[in-house]
Design an enzyme around this catalytic site. Sequence first.
Site, short mmCIF file in Angstrom:
data_model
loop_
_atom_site.label_atom_id
_atom_site.label_comp_id
_atom_site.label_asym_id
_atom_site.label_seq_id
_atom_site.Cartn_x
_atom_site.Cartn_y
_atom_site.Cartn_z
N ARG A 80 -0.27 -4.42 0.48
CA ARG A 80 -0.46 -2.98 0.41
C ARG A 80 0.64 -2.27 1.17
O ARG A 80 1.01 -2.66 2.28
CB ARG A 80 -1.81 -2.59 1.01
CG ARG A 80 -1.96 -1.08 1.02
CD ARG A 80 -3.26 -0.60 1.49
NE ARG A 80 -3.26 0.87 1.53
CZ ARG A 80 -4.32 1.59 1.75
NH1 ARG A 80 -5.49 1.00 1.92
NH2 ARG A 80 -4.25 2.90 1.78
N ARG A 89 -2.61 2.09 -4.58
CA ARG A 89 -2.58 0.95 -3.66
C ARG A 89 -3.06 -0.32 -4.33
O ARG A 89 -3.90 -0.28 -5.22
CB ARG A 89 -3.41 1.23 -2.42
CG ARG A 89 -4.88 1.48 -2.72
CD ARG A 89 -5.50 2.38 -1.70
NE ARG A 89 -5.26 3.73 -2.09
CZ ARG A 89 -6.13 4.71 -1.99
NH1 ARG A 89 -7.31 4.52 -1.49
NH2 ARG A 89 -5.85 5.92 -2.38
#
Length: 164
Positions: A80, A89
């Site tokens: 991430r 994300r």
Amino acid sequence: MSRAVLSLGSNLGDRLGFLRIALDAVRPALVAVSGVYETKPWGVEDQPDFLNAVCLVDDPARDQWDWLRTGQAAERAAERVREQRWGPRTLDVDIVTVDGVRSDDPELLLPHPGTPDRASVLIPWLEIEPDAELPGRGPIADLLAALPEADRAGVRLRPDLTLA
């Protein structure tokens, strides 16, 4: 301690695979996991749809900070990158609540402040814990019922996708 509710989300890459990374991180403590839901983005709307799920975990050796660190480790494993608040994300692990603990620490707000407004959390949570209450806010069924119908309708169960 501690029983926790974790909200999982992904809208980049192998979305289901990234949710599985989060589950693998908590699997020894996993009590229940919801179905997989597809949802429109919240906050920043110009991005791909999310896959979301909620899980219940229980481990007497962990406190709220341990659950936060576990979630952060899973996000790192999913590579991430934090570029934009509410942006796209690979994996987002939110600590929704931990044994009714309240925290106003900026690193860990408990219960998670966005929960009452997010059908993408309330619907999957209700699936696995129908009598659940959000500390200080009441039954999650009531919170969900108070949301606009459009918000609730935007959370679609994906029976073709499973995490268990």
